[in-house]
Design a protein around this motif. Structure first.
Motif, PDB file in Angstrom:
ATOM      1  N   ALA A  35       1.124  -0.979  -0.444  1.00  0.00           N
ATOM      2  CA  ALA A  35      -0.300   0.090  -0.123  1.00  0.00           C
ATOM      3  C   ALA A  35       1.130   1.327   0.225  1.00  0.00           C
ATOM      4  CB  ALA A  35      -0.808   0.092   1.430  1.00  0.00           C
ATOM      5  N   ILE A  36       0.210   2.683  -0.228  1.00  0.00           N
ATOM      6  CA  ILE A  36       1.184   3.614  -0.698  1.00  0.00           C
ATOM      7  C   ILE A  36       0.301   4.656   0.813  1.00  0.00           C
ATOM      8  CG2 ILE A  36      -0.171   4.472  -2.708  1.00  0.00           C
ATOM      9  CD1 ILE A  36       2.229   5.712  -2.964  1.00  0.00           C
ATOM     10  N   ALA A  37       1.383   4.924   1.595  1.00  0.00           N
ATOM     11  CA  ALA A  37       1.336   5.577   2.433  1.00  0.00           C
ATOM     12  C   ALA A  37       1.432   7.415   2.050  1.00  0.00           C
ATOM     13  CB  ALA A  37       1.591   5.087   3.928  1.00  0.00           C
ATOM     14  N   LYS A  38       0.554   7.133   1.512  1.00  0.00           N
ATOM     15  CA  LYS A  38       0.376   9.531   0.564  1.00  0.00           C
ATOM     16  C   LYS A  38       0.656  10.602   1.647  1.00  0.00           C
ATOM     17  CE  LYS A  38      -1.270   8.574  -3.241  1.00  0.00           C
ATOM     18  NZ  LYS A  38      -3.191   8.518  -4.635  1.00  0.00           N
ATOM     19  N   GLY A  39       2.054  10.655   1.649  1.00  0.00           N
ATOM     20  CA  GLY A  39       2.121  11.996   2.097  1.00  0.00           C
ATOM     21  C   GLY A  39       2.399  11.786   3.794  1.00  0.00           C
ATOM     22  N   VAL A  40       2.828  10.724   4.326  1.00  0.00           N
ATOM     23  CA  VAL A  40       3.676   9.879   5.789  1.00  0.00           C
ATOM     24  C   VAL A  40       5.028  11.145   6.367  1.00  0.00           C
ATOM     25  CG1 VAL A  40       5.055   7.895   4.861  1.00  0.00           C
ATOM     26  CG2 VAL A  40       3.950   7.955   7.172  1.00  0.00           C
ATOM     27  N   LEU A  41       5.734  11.686   4.895  1.00  0.00           N
ATOM     28  CA  LEU A  41       6.940  11.756   5.695  1.00  0.00           C
ATOM     29  C   LEU A  41       6.863  13.088   5.742  1.00  0.00           C
ATOM     30  CD1 LEU A  41       9.239   9.912   3.269  1.00  0.00           C
ATOM     31  CD2 LEU A  41       8.751   9.633   6.044  1.00  0.00           C
ATOM     32  N   ARG A  42       5.231  13.862   5.676  1.00  0.00           N
ATOM     33  CA  ARG A  42       5.139  15.296   5.561  1.00  0.00           C
ATOM     34  C   ARG A  42       4.765  15.911   7.360  1.00  0.00           C
ATOM     35  NH1 ARG A  42       3.089  17.542   0.975  1.00  0.00           N
ATOM     36  NH2 ARG A  42       2.051  16.441   0.395  1.00  0.00           N
ATOM     37  N   PRO A  43       5.236  16.475   8.118  1.00  0.00           N
ATOM     38  CA  PRO A  43       5.173  16.913   9.616  1.00  0.00           C
ATOM     39  C   PRO A  43       3.844  17.131   9.548  1.00  0.00           C
ATOM     40  CG  PRO A  43       5.757  19.131   8.472  1.00  0.00           C
ATOM     41  CD  PRO A  43       6.291  17.772   6.844  1.00  0.00           C
ATOM     42  N   ARG A  44       3.259  16.518  10.715  1.00  0.00           N
ATOM     43  CA  ARG A  44       1.568  16.482  11.525  1.00  0.00           C
ATOM     44  C   ARG A  44       0.698  15.263  10.238  1.00  0.00           C
ATOM     45  NH1 ARG A  44       3.252  21.661  12.013  1.00  0.00           N
ATOM     46  NH2 ARG A  44       2.222  22.287   9.870  1.00  0.00           N
ATOM     47  N   SER A  45       1.756  14.388   9.676  1.00  0.00           N
ATOM     48  CA  SER A  45       1.039  13.867   8.645  1.00  0.00           C
ATOM     49  C   SER A  45      -0.004  12.214   9.600  1.00  0.00           C
ATOM     50  CB  SER A  45       2.146  12.741   8.381  1.00  0.00           C
ATOM     51  OG  SER A  45       1.103  10.936   8.389  1.00  0.00           O
ATOM     52  N   PRO A  46      -1.241  12.470   8.936  1.00  0.00           N
ATOM     53  CA  PRO A  46      -1.937  11.008   9.784  1.00  0.00           C
ATOM     54  C   PRO A  46      -1.775  10.398  10.568  1.00  0.00           C
ATOM     55  CG  PRO A  46      -3.011  11.679   7.461  1.00  0.00           C
ATOM     56  CD  PRO A  46      -1.085  12.398   8.018  1.00  0.00           C
ATOM     57  N   PHE A  47      -0.645  10.286   9.980  1.00  0.00           N
ATOM     58  CA  PHE A  47       0.533   8.564  10.160  1.00  0.00           C
ATOM     59  C   PHE A  47       0.890   9.010  11.313  1.00  0.00           C
ATOM     60  CE2 PHE A  47      -0.572   7.743   5.362  1.00  0.00           C
ATOM     61  CZ  PHE A  47      -1.621   6.897   5.631  1.00  0.00           C
ATOM     62  N   GLY A  48       1.150   9.263  11.601  1.00  0.00           N
ATOM     63  CA  GLY A  48       2.571  10.072  12.620  1.00  0.00           C
ATOM     64  C   GLY A  48       3.611   9.233  12.453  1.00  0.00           C
ATOM     65  N   ALA A  49       3.708   8.578  12.823  1.00  0.00           N
ATOM     66  CA  ALA A  49       5.735   8.101  13.186  1.00  0.00           C
ATOM     67  C   ALA A  49       4.818   6.559  13.291  1.00  0.00           C
ATOM     68  CB  ALA A  49       6.016   8.938  14.451  1.00  0.00           C
ATOM     69  N   ALA A  50       4.219   6.260  12.984  1.00  0.00           N
ATOM     70  CA  ALA A  50       3.390   4.850  13.318  1.00  0.00           C
ATOM     71  C   ALA A  50       4.071   3.844  11.941  1.00  0.00           C
ATOM     72  CB  ALA A  50       1.779   4.417  13.122  1.00  0.00           C
ATOM     73  N   LEU A  51       4.176   4.195  10.947  1.00  0.00           N
ATOM     74  CA  LEU A  51       4.631   2.799  10.560  1.00  0.00           C
ATOM     75  C   LEU A  51       6.111   2.616  10.518  1.00  0.00           C
ATOM     76  CD1 LEU A  51       3.169   4.364   7.234  1.00  0.00           C
ATOM     77  CD2 LEU A  51       2.498   3.162   8.728  1.00  0.00           C
ATOM     78  N   GLU A  52       6.076   2.018  11.669  1.00  0.00           N
ATOM     79  CA  GLU A  52       7.822   1.675  11.647  1.00  0.00           C
ATOM     80  C   GLU A  52       7.318  -0.596  11.615  1.00  0.00           C
ATOM     81  OE1 GLU A  52       9.097   2.076  16.008  1.00  0.00           O
ATOM     82  OE2 GLU A  52       8.239   3.978  15.574  1.00  0.00           O
ATOM     83  N   THR A  53       8.568  -0.773  10.975  1.00  0.00           N
ATOM     84  CA  THR A  53       8.374  -2.685  11.091  1.00  0.00           C
ATOM     85  C   THR A  53       8.185  -3.088  12.288  1.00  0.00           C
ATOM     86  OG1 THR A  53      10.210  -1.485   9.106  1.00  0.00           O
ATOM     87  CG2 THR A  53      10.111  -4.044  10.147  1.00  0.00           C
ATOM     88  N   LEU A  54       7.375  -3.571  12.464  1.00  0.00           N
ATOM     89  CA  LEU A  54       7.267  -4.578  13.115  1.00  0.00           C
ATOM     90  C   LEU A  54       5.899  -4.289  13.990  1.00  0.00           C
ATOM     91  CD1 LEU A  54      10.072  -6.966  13.923  1.00  0.00           C
ATOM     92  CD2 LEU A  54       8.658  -7.376  12.638  1.00  0.00           C
ATOM     93  N   SER A  55       6.000  -3.289  13.780  1.00  0.00           N
ATOM     94  CA  SER A  55       4.655  -2.859  14.555  1.00  0.00           C
ATOM     95  C   SER A  55       2.843  -3.039  13.772  1.00  0.00           C
ATOM     96  CB  SER A  55       4.756  -1.129  14.600  1.00  0.00           C
ATOM     97  OG  SER A  55       4.281  -0.644  13.243  1.00  0.00           O
ATOM     98  N   GLU A  56       2.519  -3.270  15.319  1.00  0.00           N
ATOM     99  CA  GLU A  56       1.049  -4.224  14.540  1.00  0.00           C
ATOM    100  C   GLU A  56      -0.137  -2.543  14.501  1.00  0.00           C
ATOM    101  OE1 GLU A  56       0.795  -7.327  16.484  1.00  0.00           O
ATOM    102  OE2 GLU A  56      -1.740  -7.789  16.401  1.00  0.00           O
ATOM    103  N   GLY A  57      -0.781  -2.871  14.239  1.00  0.00           N
ATOM    104  CA  GLY A  57      -2.521  -1.971  14.204  1.00  0.00           C
ATOM    105  C   GLY A  57      -3.216  -2.044  13.284  1.00  0.00           C
ATOM    106  N   VAL A  58      -4.334  -1.503  13.698  1.00  0.00           N
ATOM    107  CA  VAL A  58      -5.792  -1.207  12.403  1.00  0.00           C
ATOM    108  C   VAL A  58      -5.261  -1.021  11.187  1.00  0.00           C
ATOM    109  CG1 VAL A  58      -7.948  -1.201  12.232  1.00  0.00           C
ATOM    110  CG2 VAL A  58      -7.132  -1.611  14.194  1.00  0.00           C
ATOM    111  N   VAL A  59      -5.406  -1.620   9.889  1.00  0.00           N
ATOM    112  CA  VAL A  59      -4.958  -0.725   8.826  1.00  0.00           C
ATOM    113  C   VAL A  59      -5.974  -0.383   7.783  1.00  0.00           C
ATOM    114  CG1 VAL A  59      -4.570  -2.546   7.634  1.00  0.00           C
ATOM    115  CG2 VAL A  59      -3.577  -0.192   6.744  1.00  0.00           C
TER     116      VAL A  59
END
Ligand SMILES: [Zn+2]
Length: 257
Positions: A35-59
């Motif tokens: 999946a593409i996470a658009k804008g994830v590297l922008r400050p105040r991205s809605p994804f926050g710092a969340a897209l870390e390898t091995l982290s688990e969540g609800v996508v």
């Protein structure tokens, strides 16, 4: 196109542009997806710092069956599993497990594989560094089993002759996917497991059995066996860098002799 919400673990991320990342995910309801996470590297991205390898969540994914790359709408973290990064042995084992998911799991619902994978990560988080190898070996075997490649360990993989309980070692064929009886093994079996190694292999493949204590040499032998098995049954889908790293313990400086 539908907006789908499912549990997921981040397997891999690539920077895609100035502001976006491409993420490979193990999901519970859709299998492995990109999946593409658009804008994830922008400050105040809605994804926050969340897209870390091995982290688990609800996508949340805008998902279309016919498309290879989905669009990520959100990722709400449940578990970061940062503890894994504090010990290289546990981290290497987790990375090898993630690689098995990435290369062997289909882009189709396989909740049992997702559940085995997350249980494996939890087991590694909880593992004493000394037991990290045995825990990783166990869960790679169990994950491979859920993915449909469980090794045959009780009866000859070729003709079904029971091999357990004879007290001796057994022959093991990676290519055929299990143990061989004496007559099938012949004089020069592909791999010979001494009694001790065979007992440990049975325990490692049984989530309910006590975890065997593996010394350095035995841990190396079990890492080699399961890594070779995974490589063989994965077919021709390229090198397994995380598996290689874990198998060789490339981060350990050899002791001076
Ligand atoms: Zn046989």
């Amino acid at each position: 196109m539908t907006l789908v919400s499912t549990r997921a673990v981040i397997l891999q991320t690539f920077r895609y542009s100035e502001t976006s990342k491409i993420v490979r995910l193990a999901t519970r309801d859709l299998g492995v997806q990109s999946a593409i996470a658009k804008g994830v590297l922008r400050p105040r991205s809605p994804f926050g710092a969340a897209l870390e390898t091995l982290s688990e969540g609800v996508v949340q994914l805008y998902h279309k069956e016919t498309r290879d790359l989905q669009t990520m709408a959100a990722f709400d973290v449940i578990e970061l599993r940062r503890e894994l990064a504090r010990d290289l042995g546990r981290f290497a084992g987790a990375a090898a497990l993630a690689e098995v998911m990435l290369k062997m799991a289909p882009a189709a619902p396989l909740p049992a594989a997702f559940d085995a994978f997350t249980r494996a990560l939890d087991a590694l988080v909880a593992a004493e560094p000394l037991h990290a190898d045995a825990v990783a070996v166990r869960w790679i075997w169990l994950l491979v089993g859920v993915l449909g490649f469980a090794p045959e360990l009780d009866a000859c993989v070729r003709d079904g002759t029971p091999v357990a309980g004879n007290g001796g070692g057994v022959a093991f064929s990676t290519a055929e996917g299990g143990v061989l009886c004496a007559s099938c093994a012949g004089a020069q079996p592909p791999t010979r497991l001494p009694p001790h190694a065979y007992r440990d292999l049975l325990a490692l493949n049984d989530a309910g059995a006590e975890l065997p204590a593996l010394d350095t040499a035995h841990a190396a032998a079990h890492r080699r066996l399961v890594a070779r098995f995974v490589r063989h049954h994965m077919g021709e889908s390229g090198p397994l860098s995380a598996m290689d790293f874990w198998e060789r313990r490339a981060w350990v400086t050899p002791a001076a002799s």
